[in-house]
Design a protein around this motif. Sequence first.
Motif, PDB file in Angstrom:
ATOM      1  N   MET A 100       0.826  -1.200   0.000  1.00  0.00           N
ATOM      2  CA  MET A 100       0.000   0.000   0.000  1.00  0.00           C
ATOM      3  C   MET A 100       0.865   1.256   0.000  1.00  0.00           C
ATOM      4  O   MET A 100       0.549   2.241  -0.683  1.00  0.00           O
ATOM      5  CB  MET A 100      -0.922   0.004   1.220  1.00  0.00           C
ATOM      6  CG  MET A 100      -1.867   1.208   1.284  1.00  0.00           C
ATOM      7  SD  MET A 100      -2.989   1.317  -0.146  1.00  0.00           S
ATOM      8  CE  MET A 100      -4.161   0.001   0.264  1.00  0.00           C
ATOM      9  N   PHE A 101       1.947   1.226   0.746  1.00  0.00           N
ATOM     10  CA  PHE A 101       2.873   2.366   0.752  1.00  0.00           C
ATOM     11  C   PHE A 101       3.418   2.609  -0.653  1.00  0.00           C
ATOM     12  O   PHE A 101       3.482   3.754  -1.129  1.00  0.00           O
ATOM     13  CB  PHE A 101       4.032   2.106   1.725  1.00  0.00           C
ATOM     14  CG  PHE A 101       5.105   3.156   1.682  1.00  0.00           C
ATOM     15  CD1 PHE A 101       4.926   4.375   2.318  1.00  0.00           C
ATOM     16  CD2 PHE A 101       6.290   2.925   0.981  1.00  0.00           C
ATOM     17  CE1 PHE A 101       5.911   5.360   2.260  1.00  0.00           C
ATOM     18  CE2 PHE A 101       7.273   3.902   0.919  1.00  0.00           C
ATOM     19  CZ  PHE A 101       7.086   5.121   1.565  1.00  0.00           C
ATOM     20  N   ILE A 102       3.817   1.530  -1.329  1.00  0.00           N
ATOM     21  CA  ILE A 102       4.330   1.647  -2.698  1.00  0.00           C
ATOM     22  C   ILE A 102       3.264   2.214  -3.624  1.00  0.00           C
ATOM     23  O   ILE A 102       3.530   3.121  -4.434  1.00  0.00           O
ATOM     24  CB  ILE A 102       4.818   0.276  -3.211  1.00  0.00           C
ATOM     25  CG1 ILE A 102       6.070  -0.166  -2.444  1.00  0.00           C
ATOM     26  CG2 ILE A 102       5.102   0.316  -4.715  1.00  0.00           C
ATOM     27  CD1 ILE A 102       6.500  -1.585  -2.743  1.00  0.00           C
ATOM     28  N   ALA A 103       2.036   1.690  -3.503  1.00  0.00           N
ATOM     29  CA  ALA A 103       0.948   2.130  -4.377  1.00  0.00           C
ATOM     30  C   ALA A 103       0.633   3.611  -4.180  1.00  0.00           C
ATOM     31  O   ALA A 103       0.479   4.360  -5.155  1.00  0.00           O
ATOM     32  CB  ALA A 103      -0.299   1.283  -4.107  1.00  0.00           C
ATOM     33  N   VAL A 104       0.544   4.042  -2.936  1.00  0.00           N
ATOM     34  CA  VAL A 104       0.221   5.443  -2.648  1.00  0.00           C
ATOM     35  C   VAL A 104       1.362   6.360  -3.102  1.00  0.00           C
ATOM     36  O   VAL A 104       1.130   7.414  -3.703  1.00  0.00           O
ATOM     37  CB  VAL A 104      -0.061   5.643  -1.143  1.00  0.00           C
ATOM     38  CG1 VAL A 104      -0.206   7.130  -0.806  1.00  0.00           C
ATOM     39  CG2 VAL A 104      -1.325   4.894  -0.734  1.00  0.00           C
ATOM     40  N   LEU A 105       2.604   5.948  -2.816  1.00  0.00           N
ATOM     41  CA  LEU A 105       3.750   6.752  -3.234  1.00  0.00           C
ATOM     42  C   LEU A 105       3.796   6.911  -4.747  1.00  0.00           C
ATOM     43  O   LEU A 105       4.011   8.022  -5.268  1.00  0.00           O
ATOM     44  CB  LEU A 105       5.039   6.102  -2.725  1.00  0.00           C
ATOM     45  CG  LEU A 105       6.345   6.818  -3.106  1.00  0.00           C
ATOM     46  CD1 LEU A 105       6.394   8.214  -2.489  1.00  0.00           C
ATOM     47  CD2 LEU A 105       7.558   5.990  -2.678  1.00  0.00           C
ATOM     48  N   LEU A 106       3.581   5.803  -5.465  1.00  0.00           N
ATOM     49  CA  LEU A 106       3.594   5.868  -6.923  1.00  0.00           C
ATOM     50  C   LEU A 106       2.446   6.722  -7.453  1.00  0.00           C
ATOM     51  O   LEU A 106       2.596   7.439  -8.455  1.00  0.00           O
ATOM     52  CB  LEU A 106       3.514   4.460  -7.514  1.00  0.00           C
ATOM     53  CG  LEU A 106       4.750   3.577  -7.336  1.00  0.00           C
ATOM     54  CD1 LEU A 106       4.495   2.188  -7.913  1.00  0.00           C
ATOM     55  CD2 LEU A 106       5.974   4.197  -7.990  1.00  0.00           C
ATOM     56  N   THR A 107       1.295   6.651  -6.799  1.00  0.00           N
ATOM     57  CA  THR A 107       0.157   7.479  -7.205  1.00  0.00           C
ATOM     58  C   THR A 107       0.504   8.960  -7.104  1.00  0.00           C
ATOM     59  O   THR A 107       0.268   9.740  -8.035  1.00  0.00           O
ATOM     60  CB  THR A 107      -1.073   7.187  -6.332  1.00  0.00           C
ATOM     61  OG1 THR A 107      -1.425   5.809  -6.437  1.00  0.00           O
ATOM     62  CG2 THR A 107      -2.264   8.037  -6.760  1.00  0.00           C
ATOM     63  N   VAL A 108       1.079   9.354  -5.971  1.00  0.00           N
ATOM     64  CA  VAL A 108       1.432  10.763  -5.753  1.00  0.00           C
ATOM     65  C   VAL A 108       2.505  11.212  -6.734  1.00  0.00           C
ATOM     66  O   VAL A 108       2.380  12.259  -7.392  1.00  0.00           O
ATOM     67  CB  VAL A 108       1.910  10.981  -4.298  1.00  0.00           C
ATOM     68  CG1 VAL A 108       2.431  12.404  -4.119  1.00  0.00           C
ATOM     69  CG2 VAL A 108       0.776  10.700  -3.321  1.00  0.00           C
TER      70      VAL A 108
END
Length: 299
Positions: A100-108
Amino acid sequence: MKTAVSSANSSRLALVFADFKEITKARLAVSVVFSSITGYLLGAVEINYFSLLLLAFGGYCMVGASNAYNQIIEKDLDVLMDRTKNRPIPSGRMSVNTAMFIAVLLTVLGLVSLYFLNPKTAMFGAISIFLYTSVYTPLKTKTPLAVFVGAFPGAIPFMLGWVAATNEFGVEPGALFMIQFFWQFPHFWALAWMLDDDYKKGGFKMLPTGKKDKGTALQIIMYTIWMVIISIVPAFGFTGRLQLSVVGATVIFIMGLFMLFFAFRLYENRDNVSAKKLMLASVSYITLMQVVFVIDKFI
């Protein structure tokens, strides 16, 4: 001792990098970035290499984020299927929180990168993530119409490049969108045909008729025909600045006929071998078609 520690650290980093590539589906992400770049080259009056870099980075982040969210949502189903049970989350190599951290970071990172190009590009990137994770992914276990829904975010990259280059959405990016939209049906259904038994273990309903039958094969043929037609429409002057010469259209038409040949072979044989050949032909088609468009523009 230092050599052993260094070797262990290198192996650990290699595993982390491998899991990052898996959670973001690196090969798929790279192919999407390629589509975006070709769209940019088709739309650009003057090529800005920093903009290309932002587009490539932002595009990878958008696709990577979508795939990470998808694997978080489907983690319990991925365990059931042979092709997905060794992914980072179901195998236990990566926690849901890390994913989830990876997904949110990549989204931003992706949205910020695309926003620097222009707000429209960022908006389409955000729409793509939303449709893929919030609509397509939940529908996969409900109805074969999920493929239709998934074709929308899947068709965005080609036209996203044009929007990134021009800050405009009109007939030209619309045509690029439609080409990739119709291409996805024969491509994905050929893949789903090959993986049908595995998909069923996870409860996914991916084939249009629910079976590997003539009905599914016939729909593959019909969508392939539409894909070929739309691919050569720019040669007839209906798509604004997006143009195609007679030579370019002829080359693309011939490539389309090759893909259509494999679609008919699948209709005749209805086996996994034919499905695999069609899937490989579809990958070759989308890549070479985009290359022909770019070459045709610049020569």
